[in-house]
Scaffold this motif. Structure first.
Motif, mmCIF file in Angstrom:
data_model
loop_
_atom_site.group_PDB
_atom_site.id
_atom_site.type_symbol
_atom_site.label_atom_id
_atom_site.label_comp_id
_atom_site.label_asym_id
_atom_site.label_seq_id
_atom_site.Cartn_x
_atom_site.Cartn_y
_atom_site.Cartn_z
ATOM 1 N N LYS A 42 0.833 -1.220 0.000
ATOM 2 C CA LYS A 42 0.000 0.000 0.000
ATOM 3 C C LYS A 42 0.862 1.262 0.000
ATOM 4 O O LYS A 42 0.647 2.181 -0.789
ATOM 5 C CB LYS A 42 -0.930 -0.006 1.237
ATOM 6 C CG LYS A 42 -1.752 -1.270 1.389
ATOM 7 C CD LYS A 42 -2.640 -1.246 2.611
ATOM 8 C CE LYS A 42 -1.914 -1.193 3.950
ATOM 9 N NZ LYS A 42 -1.135 -2.402 4.294
ATOM 10 N N THR A 43 1.825 1.292 0.915
ATOM 11 C CA THR A 43 2.705 2.469 0.982
ATOM 12 C C THR A 43 3.487 2.615 -0.314
ATOM 13 O O THR A 43 3.626 3.726 -0.846
ATOM 14 C CB THR A 43 3.680 2.333 2.175
ATOM 15 O OG1 THR A 43 2.919 2.296 3.381
ATOM 16 C CG2 THR A 43 4.648 3.489 2.227
ATOM 17 N N THR A 44 3.970 1.526 -0.825
ATOM 18 C CA THR A 44 4.743 1.565 -2.069
ATOM 19 C C THR A 44 3.897 2.142 -3.198
ATOM 20 O O THR A 44 4.391 2.941 -4.003
ATOM 21 C CB THR A 44 5.244 0.155 -2.429
ATOM 22 O OG1 THR A 44 5.968 -0.369 -1.312
ATOM 23 C CG2 THR A 44 6.140 0.186 -3.645
ATOM 24 N N PHE A 179 -3.241 9.748 1.468
ATOM 25 C CA PHE A 179 -2.965 9.616 2.902
ATOM 26 C C PHE A 179 -2.391 8.236 3.148
ATOM 27 O O PHE A 179 -2.967 7.244 2.719
ATOM 28 C CB PHE A 179 -4.267 9.728 3.708
ATOM 29 C CG PHE A 179 -4.923 11.070 3.637
ATOM 30 C CD1 PHE A 179 -4.728 12.013 4.632
ATOM 31 C CD2 PHE A 179 -5.765 11.394 2.584
ATOM 32 C CE1 PHE A 179 -5.342 13.250 4.588
ATOM 33 C CE2 PHE A 179 -6.391 12.627 2.528
ATOM 34 C CZ PHE A 179 -6.181 13.558 3.528
ATOM 35 N N ASP A 180 -1.267 8.168 3.866
ATOM 36 C CA ASP A 180 -0.724 6.858 4.229
ATOM 37 C C ASP A 180 -0.943 6.628 5.718
ATOM 38 O O ASP A 180 -0.188 7.120 6.542
ATOM 39 C CB ASP A 180 0.762 6.777 3.884
ATOM 40 C CG ASP A 180 1.295 5.357 4.020
ATOM 41 O OD1 ASP A 180 0.480 4.438 4.251
ATOM 42 O OD2 ASP A 180 2.514 5.169 3.920
ATOM 43 N N GLU A 181 -1.961 5.881 6.040
ATOM 44 C CA GLU A 181 -2.307 5.588 7.431
ATOM 45 C C GLU A 181 -2.179 6.824 8.308
ATOM 46 O O GLU A 181 -1.359 6.866 9.229
ATOM 47 C CB GLU A 181 -1.409 4.474 7.969
ATOM 48 C CG GLU A 181 -1.520 3.218 7.133
ATOM 49 C CD GLU A 181 -0.853 2.030 7.809
ATOM 50 O OE1 GLU A 181 -0.807 2.019 9.046
ATOM 51 O OE2 GLU A 181 -0.395 1.134 7.093
ATOM 52 N N PRO A 182 -3.011 7.827 8.032
ATOM 53 C CA PRO A 182 -2.825 9.125 8.708
ATOM 54 C C PRO A 182 -3.050 9.073 10.216
ATOM 55 O O PRO A 182 -2.625 9.984 10.913
ATOM 56 C CB PRO A 182 -3.872 10.017 8.039
ATOM 57 C CG PRO A 182 -4.888 9.085 7.487
ATOM 58 C CD PRO A 182 -4.136 7.845 7.092
HETATM 59 MG MG LIG Z 1 2.539 1.186 4.807
#
Ligand SMILES: [Mg+2]
Ligand SMILES: Nc1ncnc2c1ncn2[C@@H]1O[C@H](COP(=O)(O)OP(=O)(O)OP(=O)(O)O)[C@@H](O)[C@H]1O
Lengths: 259, 217
Positions: A42-44, A179-182
């Protein structure tokens, strides 16, 4: 026409395949949530969209313009990357505010630097800077921080810092805000204020991609949800369908586990 | 007595000049060297690191002698003008190279401990590398390096007296003229000059630390 179109996006780090062909598109005003277990990429995915990583394959189109095509080296020049990044905004899990600047300065720094490239900057400098200042204040007011304009990051709670980070990303008027796991660095009782700020953006039809572990939030804020597994989109659909009647076993197991 | 004090001041002026010139050139040079040692181009990084290792691994006194005497003894034209100015120039070059290497390590430590997220936040906000360095990273680096830099600068104050090995008439060399005449007082009093200078540096560093106290890194 879709505001964002991602086709067959791939990314590997050396021998490790992290994204194995992600394709999706996003309409203007849509809120897309991305869920999936740790390490599913997901982050990637967000980092590729924001050009913090160079994808190994696939294409990224925004508003019909091809920003990246692995098969076309002319889209991969370092020089153009900075402009392309401006289509996207990214709110990090760890906020990453600039510690030496106040909340307001954090929000106005990038617009001020960008304004220097405008042709009318020399003549209209004072007016342009005043506008940026005003815009910054109003963004911080929108996220409920009217009384913290001149506070430094270390004087703010995590939730407040994250809301400054949201205002900072909005200041550049991105087409798509990611948003990355805000909220995963925040205490549960503080997450609410950040989620409310994001919800308000959704109501204003901001186009967003939200990677989150907050299933309840994903369920009621998003227009569409993607479940990622092993660098692929394993299941995709409206939140009611995905959370109500998950088809794949992997998703069923995942939802069981996070419940 | 007044003559002695005047002579010592004359000597200490050399120490101060050497100190000022070294700082002026070694700080920016150190920053450049630190970039070199962090370069993604590995051959450059290794070359720079080896150079830093050699300079930090050998006595400054040796470097002074080599830089002053080396060119002439190795059959090159001697780059140093005759007289006191030439000796001071040679000393300055040796000090600048030596201290730039020490400073570069401090800079590198300071830069490498800045979280990657700071750089990335700048990137996604459309900043150029330059802007990220000057507007985001630099002040955080400065805040982190003030204490180790303070130590290094205090060492520099005292190291300037090494220049007498190539006959720069710095303060201790001046005082030795009097020990030859059987006077020990002047030698003792040179210590006071250093103490005063180091005291001023310490105050200045404390001031810088307080100035940068308004944010946390
Ligand atoms: Mg991540
Ligand atoms: N720079 C990198 N070099 C090597 N491997 C990496 C790199 N970045 C990510 N990975 C690997 O890629 C995989 C996916 O990472 P990613 O951070 O995208 O997952 P994620 O879905 O965001 O997980 P989480 O929910 O824990 O945040 C992981 O196995 C990770 O170890």
């Amino acid at each position: 026409m879709a505001i964002l179109e991602v086709r067959d996006l791939k990314k590997h780090f050396g021998p490790v395949n992290v994204l194995n062909g992600i394709s999706f598109s996003l309409e203007k005003g849509e809120v897309l949530s991305v869920i999936g277990s740790s390490g599913s990429g997901k982050t990637t995915l967000l980092r590729c969209l924001n050009f913090l990583e160079t994808p190994s394959g696939g294409q990224i189109h925004v508003k019909g313009e091809c920003l990246f095509d692995a098969a076309d080296p002319s889209t991969q020049k370092e020089a153009g990357v900075r402009k392309k990044r401006l289509h996207f905004g990214l709110v990090f899990q760890s906020f990453n505010l600039f510690p030496q600047y106040t909340a307001l300065q954090n929000v106005t720094l990038a617009p001020q630097l960008l304004a220097r490239e405008r042709e009318d900057y020399r003549q209209d400098r004072a007016r342009i800077l005043a506008e940026i200042q005003e815009e910054g204040q109003s963004l911080l007011e929108q996220v409920g921080l009217a009384d913290k304009l001149h506070s430094y990051p270390h004087q703010l709670s995590g939730g407040q810092q994250q809301r400054v980070a949201i205002a900072r990303a909005l200041a550049l008027k991105p087409d798509i805000l990611c948003f990355d796991e805000p909220t995963s660095a925040l205490d549960p009782e503080i997450s609410g204020e950040v989620l409310r700020a994001i919800r308000r953006l959704a109501e204003q039809h901001m186009t967003m991609i939200i990677v989150t572990h907050e299933m309840g939030f994903a369920r009621d804020v998003s227009s569409r949800v993607i479940f990622m597994d092993g660098g692929l989109i394993a299941e995709e659909g409206p939140p009611e369908a995905l959370f109500g009647s998950p088809k794949s076993q992997r998703l069923q197991a995942f939802l069981q586990a996070v419940r | 007595m007044a003559v002695i004090i005047e002579r010592l001041f004359e000597g200490f002026a050399i120490n101060c000049k050497l100190f000022g010139l070294t700082l002026l050139f070694a700080l920016p040079l150190g920053l450049i060297i630190s970039f070199g040692s962090m370069s993604k181009f590995k051959p450059l990084a290794y070359a720079v690191k080896t150079f830093v290792w050699i300079i930090r691994g050998t006595p400054l006194m040796l470097q002074l002698l080599i830089i002053f005497l080396g060119p002439g003894l190795m059959g090159m034209t001697n780059p140093w003008p005759a007289g006191a100015d030439g000796r001071l120039a040679a000393a300055t070059v040796a000090f600048v190279i030596n201290y730039a290497c020490y400073f570069s390590e401090i800079f590198r430590g300071g830069i490498e401990t800045i979280p990657k997220g700071q750089h990335e936040a700048g990137q996604v906000l459309g900043m150029t590398k330059r802007q990220i360095f000057f507007k985001v990273t630099l002040l955080q680096v400065i805040k982190r390096i003030v204490p180790p830099m303070g130590n290094e600068i205090i060492t520099l104050v005292k190291d300037t007296s090494l220049a007498r090995i190539i006959s720069c008439k710095e303060i201790i060399m001046m005082a030795q003229e009097y020990t030859a005449k059987g006077l020990i007082g002047p030698l003792f009093s040179t210590g006071l000059y250093f103490l005063a200078f180091v005291g001023a540096v310490t105050l200045l560093m404390g001031y810088a630390e307080r100035k940068l106290d308004y944010f946390r890194v």
